[in-house]
Design a protein around this motif. Structure first.
Motif, PDB file in Angstrom:
ATOM      1  N   PHE A 112     -15.558   0.737 -52.107  1.00 31.41           N
ATOM      2  CA  PHE A 112     -14.336   1.208 -52.765  1.00 31.41           C
ATOM      3  C   PHE A 112     -13.233   1.212 -51.723  1.00 31.41           C
ATOM      4  N   SER A 113     -12.056   0.745 -52.113  1.00 32.72           N
ATOM      5  CA  SER A 113     -10.904   0.779 -51.219  1.00 32.72           C
ATOM      6  C   SER A 113      -9.730   1.397 -51.958  1.00 32.72           C
ATOM      7  N   GLY A 114      -9.118   2.402 -51.344  1.00 27.54           N
ATOM      8  CA  GLY A 114      -7.979   3.049 -51.969  1.00 27.54           C
ATOM      9  C   GLY A 114      -6.709   2.246 -51.804  1.00 27.54           C
ATOM     10  N   THR A 115      -6.192   2.211 -50.595  1.00 24.88           N
ATOM     11  CA  THR A 115      -4.932   1.505 -50.356  1.00 24.88           C
ATOM     12  C   THR A 115      -5.110   0.253 -49.489  1.00 24.88           C
ATOM     13  N   GLY A 116      -6.351  -0.202 -49.346  1.00 18.76           N
ATOM     14  CA  GLY A 116      -6.599  -1.501 -48.734  1.00 18.76           C
ATOM     15  C   GLY A 116      -7.303  -1.531 -47.396  1.00 18.76           C
ATOM     16  N   ASN A 117      -7.431  -0.406 -46.704  1.00 16.28           N
ATOM     17  CA  ASN A 117      -8.073  -0.422 -45.391  1.00 16.28           C
ATOM     18  C   ASN A 117      -9.538  -0.856 -45.467  1.00 16.28           C
ATOM     19  N   THR A 118     -10.275  -0.245 -46.383  1.00 18.09           N
ATOM     20  CA  THR A 118     -11.690  -0.586 -46.514  1.00 18.09           C
ATOM     21  C   THR A 118     -11.853  -2.019 -46.998  1.00 18.09           C
ATOM     22  N   TYR A 119     -10.959  -2.460 -47.854  1.00 17.18           N
ATOM     23  CA  TYR A 119     -10.973  -3.847 -48.328  1.00 17.18           C
ATOM     24  C   TYR A 119     -10.903  -4.810 -47.139  1.00 17.18           C
ATOM     25  N   LEU A 120      -9.997  -4.563 -46.217  1.00 22.87           N
ATOM     26  CA  LEU A 120      -9.849  -5.440 -45.054  1.00 22.87           C
ATOM     27  C   LEU A 120     -11.099  -5.434 -44.185  1.00 22.87           C
ATOM     28  N   VAL A 121     -11.661  -4.258 -43.966  1.00 24.30           N
ATOM     29  CA  VAL A 121     -12.853  -4.128 -43.124  1.00 24.30           C
ATOM     30  C   VAL A 121     -14.042  -4.854 -43.753  1.00 24.30           C
ATOM     31  N   VAL A 122     -14.258  -4.632 -45.037  1.00 21.78           N
ATOM     32  CA  VAL A 122     -15.388  -5.255 -45.735  1.00 21.78           C
ATOM     33  C   VAL A 122     -15.265  -6.784 -45.711  1.00 21.78           C
ATOM     34  N   HIS A 123     -14.062  -7.288 -45.936  1.00 19.79           N
ATOM     35  CA  HIS A 123     -13.880  -8.743 -45.929  1.00 19.79           C
ATOM     36  C   HIS A 123     -14.012  -9.336 -44.525  1.00 19.79           C
ATOM     37  N   LYS A 124     -13.633  -8.587 -43.514  1.00 24.06           N
ATOM     38  CA  LYS A 124     -13.841  -9.060 -42.142  1.00 24.06           C
ATOM     39  C   LYS A 124     -15.335  -9.167 -41.847  1.00 24.06           C
ATOM     40  N   MET A 125     -16.114  -8.171 -42.252  1.00 23.66           N
ATOM     41  CA  MET A 125     -17.552  -8.204 -42.032  1.00 23.66           C
ATOM     42  C   MET A 125     -18.190  -9.353 -42.809  1.00 23.66           C
ATOM     43  N   LYS A 126     -17.754  -9.569 -44.029  1.00 24.39           N
ATOM     44  CA  LYS A 126     -18.256 -10.685 -44.841  1.00 24.39           C
ATOM     45  C   LYS A 126     -17.969 -12.014 -44.140  1.00 24.39           C
ATOM     46  N   VAL A 141     -23.285 -13.257 -48.877  1.00 21.42           N
ATOM     47  CA  VAL A 141     -22.739 -11.909 -49.037  1.00 21.42           C
ATOM     48  C   VAL A 141     -22.075 -11.774 -50.401  1.00 21.42           C
ATOM     49  N   ASN A 142     -22.548 -10.828 -51.190  1.00 25.52           N
ATOM     50  CA  ASN A 142     -21.945 -10.528 -52.490  1.00 25.52           C
ATOM     51  C   ASN A 142     -21.163  -9.226 -52.380  1.00 25.52           C
ATOM     52  N   LEU A 143     -19.897  -9.254 -52.784  1.00 26.78           N
ATOM     53  CA  LEU A 143     -19.066  -8.049 -52.764  1.00 26.78           C
ATOM     54  C   LEU A 143     -18.915  -7.497 -54.174  1.00 26.78           C
ATOM     55  N   VAL A 185     -20.236   1.747 -43.823  1.00 25.23           N
ATOM     56  CA  VAL A 185     -19.033   1.711 -42.998  1.00 25.23           C
ATOM     57  C   VAL A 185     -17.971   2.505 -43.737  1.00 25.23           C
ATOM     58  N   ASP A 186     -17.215   3.299 -43.010  1.00 23.77           N
ATOM     59  CA  ASP A 186     -16.091   3.984 -43.653  1.00 23.77           C
ATOM     60  C   ASP A 186     -14.825   3.782 -42.831  1.00 23.77           C
ATOM     61  N   ILE A 240      -4.646  -1.640 -37.540  1.00 22.24           N
ATOM     62  CA  ILE A 240      -5.419  -2.571 -38.362  1.00 22.24           C
ATOM     63  C   ILE A 240      -6.129  -3.588 -37.474  1.00 22.24           C
ATOM     64  N   GLU A 241      -5.435  -4.137 -36.499  1.00 21.46           N
ATOM     65  CA  GLU A 241      -6.023  -5.139 -35.614  1.00 21.46           C
ATOM     66  C   GLU A 241      -7.196  -4.560 -34.824  1.00 21.46           C
ATOM     67  N   LYS A 242      -7.032  -3.336 -34.310  1.00 25.56           N
ATOM     68  CA  LYS A 242      -8.125  -2.682 -33.574  1.00 25.56           C
ATOM     69  C   LYS A 242      -9.294  -2.380 -34.499  1.00 25.56           C
ATOM     70  N   GLY A 243      -8.964  -1.936 -35.710  1.00 20.08           N
ATOM     71  CA  GLY A 243     -10.002  -1.612 -36.679  1.00 20.08           C
ATOM     72  C   GLY A 243     -10.814  -2.833 -37.088  1.00 20.08           C
ATOM     73  N   LEU A 244     -10.141  -3.951 -37.290  1.00 19.84           N
ATOM     74  CA  LEU A 244     -10.850  -5.162 -37.694  1.00 19.84           C
ATOM     75  C   LEU A 244     -11.698  -5.731 -36.565  1.00 19.84           C
ATOM     76  N   LEU A 245     -11.255  -5.532 -35.337  1.00 16.79           N
ATOM     77  CA  LEU A 245     -12.060  -5.951 -34.192  1.00 16.79           C
ATOM     78  C   LEU A 245     -13.345  -5.124 -34.131  1.00 16.79           C
ATOM     79  N   LYS A 246     -13.226  -3.828 -34.393  1.00 16.29           N
ATOM     80  CA  LYS A 246     -14.411  -2.961 -34.411  1.00 16.29           C
ATOM     81  C   LYS A 246     -15.338  -3.363 -35.551  1.00 16.29           C
ATOM     82  N   ALA A 247     -14.751  -3.707 -36.705  1.00 21.18           N
ATOM     83  CA  ALA A 247     -15.558  -4.149 -37.848  1.00 21.18           C
ATOM     84  C   ALA A 247     -16.337  -5.416 -37.502  1.00 21.18           C
ATOM     85  N   GLU A 248     -15.695  -6.328 -36.784  1.00 21.79           N
ATOM     86  CA  GLU A 248     -16.358  -7.564 -36.368  1.00 21.79           C
ATOM     87  C   GLU A 248     -17.537  -7.277 -35.446  1.00 21.79           C
TER      88      GLU A 248
END
Length: 264
Positions: A11-25, A35-37, A87-88, A137-145
């Motif tokens: 679930f993504s409220g305003t898009g942060n989780t959406y970005l993280v999940v898609h980076k991991m995918k 990977v199925n979302l 992941v949150d 966002i950039e730091k967060g996506l790097l951590k997600a990767e």
């Protein structure tokens, strides 16, 4: 270690989780994984495929997560050892989700692979300038990767601090109950300004709990079961919905509204 199909419920409220999940995918697909979302709010937890690796992604709310996300997790079926990870995304800290979630899932028979909490721009109270948000966002996506790769390698961890996390979970449950109370819902509604509203219905389509209703040609009405994910306020193209506790009424969104509309 992940080496099979992944069903990622999020679930993504305003898009942060959406970005993280898609980076991991993106990371996993580069390594040949399927990977199925699945948008969590539109999914039936009782019908998940226990033969696949299960992922859970969501924002932090009230130091744990939203009531309807907890409801989804608690309705997951018993498992014979299905691998699962979480992941949150959060503005600052949680404390009441990682440990209690691990306890709940292991009690149902799941095998925890890893947990990761990622700081992303806050969407509530104070909205930082765009440049600051982008840096986070950039730091967060790097951590997600890095987290996605650690799950691949089998080096991810899912810790638990029993007393502290359990206490934070209880505080979170109290906070969630207070948020959902009729008193709070009446005192702090997300107000629609009719002079700005164009009746586009985007807010109705995006609400994960069906709290916004519109009949015939009327303006959308805000009900009494809001969980304050702020989708409606953030993605209104006319800025017609105001959050009563955001500084100067500012809103934050990490992606465009069409992203959520297209995945329905």
């Amino acid at each position: 270690m992940i080496n099979d199909k992944i069903d990622f419920y999020y679930f993504s409220g305003t898009g942060n989780t959406y970005l993280v999940v898609h980076k991991m995918k993106e990371v996993w697909e580069k390594h040949g994984l399927k990977v199925n979302l699945f948008p969590l709010e539109n999914s039936n937890p009782e019908k998940i495929n226990l033969n696949n690796v299960i992922g859970l992604g969501f924002p932090v709310a009230e130091q744990s997560t939203y009531h309807f996300v907890w409801d989804f997790i608690k309705r997951l079926p018993e498992s014979p050892g299905t691998a699962i990870f979480m992941v949150d995304t959060m503005g600052s800290f949680s404390g009441g989700i990682v440990g209690p979630l691990k306890k709940l899932l292991t009690g149902k028979g799941y095998h925890p692979l890893g947990a990761c909490e990622i700081i992303m721009p806050s969407n509530i109270f104070y909205i930082a300038p765009e440049k600051k948000c982008q840096e986070k966002i950039e730091k967060g996506l790097l951590k997600a990767e890095h987290y996605a790769l650690s799950l691949l390698k089998g080096t991810a961890r899912w810790g638990r601090v029993p007393l502290i996390s359990d206490a934070m979970y209880l505080a979170s449950i109290f906070g969630l109950a207070l948020t959902r109370s009729r008193i709070n819902q009446n005192l702090l509604p997300l107000t629609t300004y009719y002079d700005l509203c164009q009746k586009c219905r985007i807010c109705v389509k995006l609400c994960p709990v069906g709290n916004r209703k519109i009949e015939k040609n009327e303006y959308p009405q805000h009900g009494l079961k809001c969980e304050y994910c702020l989708r409606c306020a953030s993605f209104c193209p006319y800025n017609a919905i105001k959050c009563p506790f955001n500084y100067k009424g500012k809103t934050y969104k990490a992606v465009e509204a069409r992203v959520f509309l297209e995945r329905k």
